[in-house]
Scaffold this motif. Sequence first.
Motif, mmCIF file in Angstrom:
data_model
loop_
_atom_site.group_PDB
_atom_site.id
_atom_site.type_symbol
_atom_site.label_atom_id
_atom_site.label_comp_id
_atom_site.label_asym_id
_atom_site.label_seq_id
_atom_site.Cartn_x
_atom_site.Cartn_y
_atom_site.Cartn_z
ATOM 1 N N LYS A 398 0.996 -1.138 0.018
ATOM 2 C CA LYS A 398 0.015 0.086 0.063
ATOM 3 C C LYS A 398 0.772 1.213 0.046
ATOM 4 O O LYS A 398 1.865 1.133 0.423
ATOM 5 C CB LYS A 398 -0.894 0.013 1.049
ATOM 6 N N PRO A 399 0.443 2.426 -0.477
ATOM 7 C CA PRO A 399 -1.168 2.705 -0.853
ATOM 8 C C PRO A 399 -1.267 2.488 -2.190
ATOM 9 O O PRO A 399 -0.384 2.160 -3.274
ATOM 10 C CB PRO A 399 -1.103 4.231 -0.629
ATOM 11 N N TRP A 400 -2.386 1.987 -2.670
ATOM 12 C CA TRP A 400 -2.763 1.442 -4.039
ATOM 13 C C TRP A 400 -3.695 2.836 -4.512
ATOM 14 O O TRP A 400 -4.281 3.675 -3.965
ATOM 15 C CB TRP A 400 -3.742 0.348 -3.972
ATOM 16 N N LEU A 401 -3.488 3.040 -6.050
ATOM 17 C CA LEU A 401 -4.150 4.035 -6.716
ATOM 18 C C LEU A 401 -4.699 3.463 -7.830
ATOM 19 O O LEU A 401 -4.217 3.020 -8.664
ATOM 20 C CB LEU A 401 -3.255 5.071 -6.818
ATOM 21 N N PHE A 402 -6.105 3.486 -8.014
ATOM 22 C CA PHE A 402 -6.677 2.627 -8.993
ATOM 23 C C PHE A 402 -7.562 3.776 -10.124
ATOM 24 O O PHE A 402 -8.209 4.633 -9.375
ATOM 25 C CB PHE A 402 -8.111 1.739 -8.286
ATOM 26 N N PHE A 403 -7.172 3.617 -11.171
ATOM 27 C CA PHE A 403 -7.823 4.417 -12.452
ATOM 28 C C PHE A 403 -7.634 5.756 -12.396
ATOM 29 O O PHE A 403 -7.362 6.501 -11.100
ATOM 30 C CB PHE A 403 -9.347 3.894 -12.138
ATOM 31 N N SER A 404 -7.826 6.629 -13.283
ATOM 32 C CA SER A 404 -7.999 7.886 -13.403
ATOM 33 C C SER A 404 -9.189 8.537 -12.865
ATOM 34 O O SER A 404 -10.292 7.826 -13.020
ATOM 35 C CB SER A 404 -7.521 8.267 -14.857
ATOM 36 N N ALA A 405 -9.157 9.734 -12.895
ATOM 37 C CA ALA A 405 -10.260 10.830 -12.590
ATOM 38 C C ALA A 405 -11.384 10.795 -13.681
ATOM 39 O O ALA A 405 -12.567 11.117 -13.226
ATOM 40 C CB ALA A 405 -10.052 11.986 -12.145
ATOM 41 N N ASN A 406 -11.140 10.427 -14.821
ATOM 42 C CA ASN A 406 -11.950 10.513 -15.987
ATOM 43 C C ASN A 406 -12.741 8.950 -16.181
ATOM 44 O O ASN A 406 -13.491 8.831 -16.956
ATOM 45 C CB ASN A 406 -11.123 10.843 -17.118
ATOM 46 N N CYS A 407 -12.643 8.044 -15.308
ATOM 47 C CA CYS A 407 -13.012 6.884 -15.303
ATOM 48 C C CYS A 407 -14.531 6.700 -14.976
ATOM 49 O O CYS A 407 -14.815 7.117 -13.967
ATOM 50 C CB CYS A 407 -12.338 5.667 -14.865
ATOM 51 N N SER A 408 -15.398 6.294 -16.016
ATOM 52 C CA SER A 408 -16.751 6.104 -15.526
ATOM 53 C C SER A 408 -17.163 4.552 -15.189
ATOM 54 O O SER A 408 -16.750 3.754 -16.099
ATOM 55 C CB SER A 408 -17.622 6.526 -16.756
#
Length: 452
Positions: A398-408
């Motif tokens: 950790k820490p994990w960071l998933f996906f971008s802010a533009n992901c729906s």
Amino acid sequence: MEIWPKAFQIPLKLGALRVEMCPLLNGVLLPSKWMQCGLKIIYIKDCPSVEVVFDLQEVGHPHSIVALPVLDELKILHLPKLVHVWKTNTTSPVNFHGFQNLKSIKIEGCNNLRNLFPTYVAKLLQNLDELIIKDCGAMGSIVADEPKIHDHDGEGTSSGILYLFPKLKILSLMFLPKLRILCPQGSTFAEECLQVKVWCCPNIMQHFYGSESDKEILPKSTDISLLNRKFIWFLEEEILVEGMDRDTWYEDVEVQTYLHNARKIYFLSCEKLLSIASSNLMGRLHNLQVMLAGWCDSVHTIFDFEGLDYEELSVSLLNELHLRFLPKLIHIWKIAPRQSQFYFSQLRELKVESCDSLRYIFTISMAKALVKLRILEIKCCGNVEKIVATCDGGEDEKPWLFFSANCSIKLEYLPNLICFGPEEDCTKYLITENLDIAIIFCRKYKGLGRYR
């Protein structure tokens, strides 16, 4: 649960009925007392418990009625338990008539529906202009094969051919893996039908191939290989593999010549395939951008890259991956964490539907790698518990960071989904807490998202 109380009065002037997102609704949507109302449009969507739309078992006796005489348009979308659009006895109601003004029918995502019309209902639809059927995995015929029914109008007798839907102009059949016949022996569709589209219907494709030039058959193949009595379609930049009865498909020299140019590849109704894409195959699909796999009953892995060294893979251009109705699918990707960090980095869209053996979608390392992911949709996967799960073997701390802010993100009809990430509170592991996550009918889910 039903919509209409027994004492409810029929609103004769009601012109449209729209029923959407009613998960507990299991009663008949239109009981017999509604059959003579003035509805022109009926739209039913996302009602996962509905089994019947029109119940005709109690109509027609003892008085003659005309059912829904001005109904013009019928749309039925995503009713996974639907068994009957028209529920009827084995014989035709003697005094039953109706639906004579119905011009457009669209049926999509009804995977328990084995046929659409009883024979006598099909004979009533003299003005049907458009018929579109899509994503109905159990449908074996359009018109039910029933015992011969005496025809009071003198049509379709045993000595002649019964022509159904005489005004039909548009017929579209897509993703119907079990469809074998259109209608019973002794009947046929109108010969004047101007536009016929058949896509991903492996068991009926040979019926349409070679049809008259005024009919548009999809796909428009530049070459066809008949391997093991099933089709592989080679288009200019597309490959469609349908109904293959063996566990591999790309060893043939003829097939290999097309791999390097393929931008899209589809696998449909390949019952013996165990995995879709090995490292050997992906190494030849240098230009692949879109992959779809559906209705392959034995597939347990999509990408099987286990045992490969980091240096053996080059970055894939794959940006769309669609997986549908793969009942034994356990792993979307078997790949080492270090490989996943770059190999699928171009993926922008992932849609997974009705894969009931899946328990999670991503490992942590895979989720971190999808920096360009813009669309994630997971639907009707009965055993999915988490979207991102912790798996043994080389996961980062950790820490994990998933996906971008533009992901729906859309999570729909996942009855066992507990949380999004490895832990129930995953907000601290997302790129942003403003990530667009729609939660639809996921009763056990706890966490971030817009609940519907």
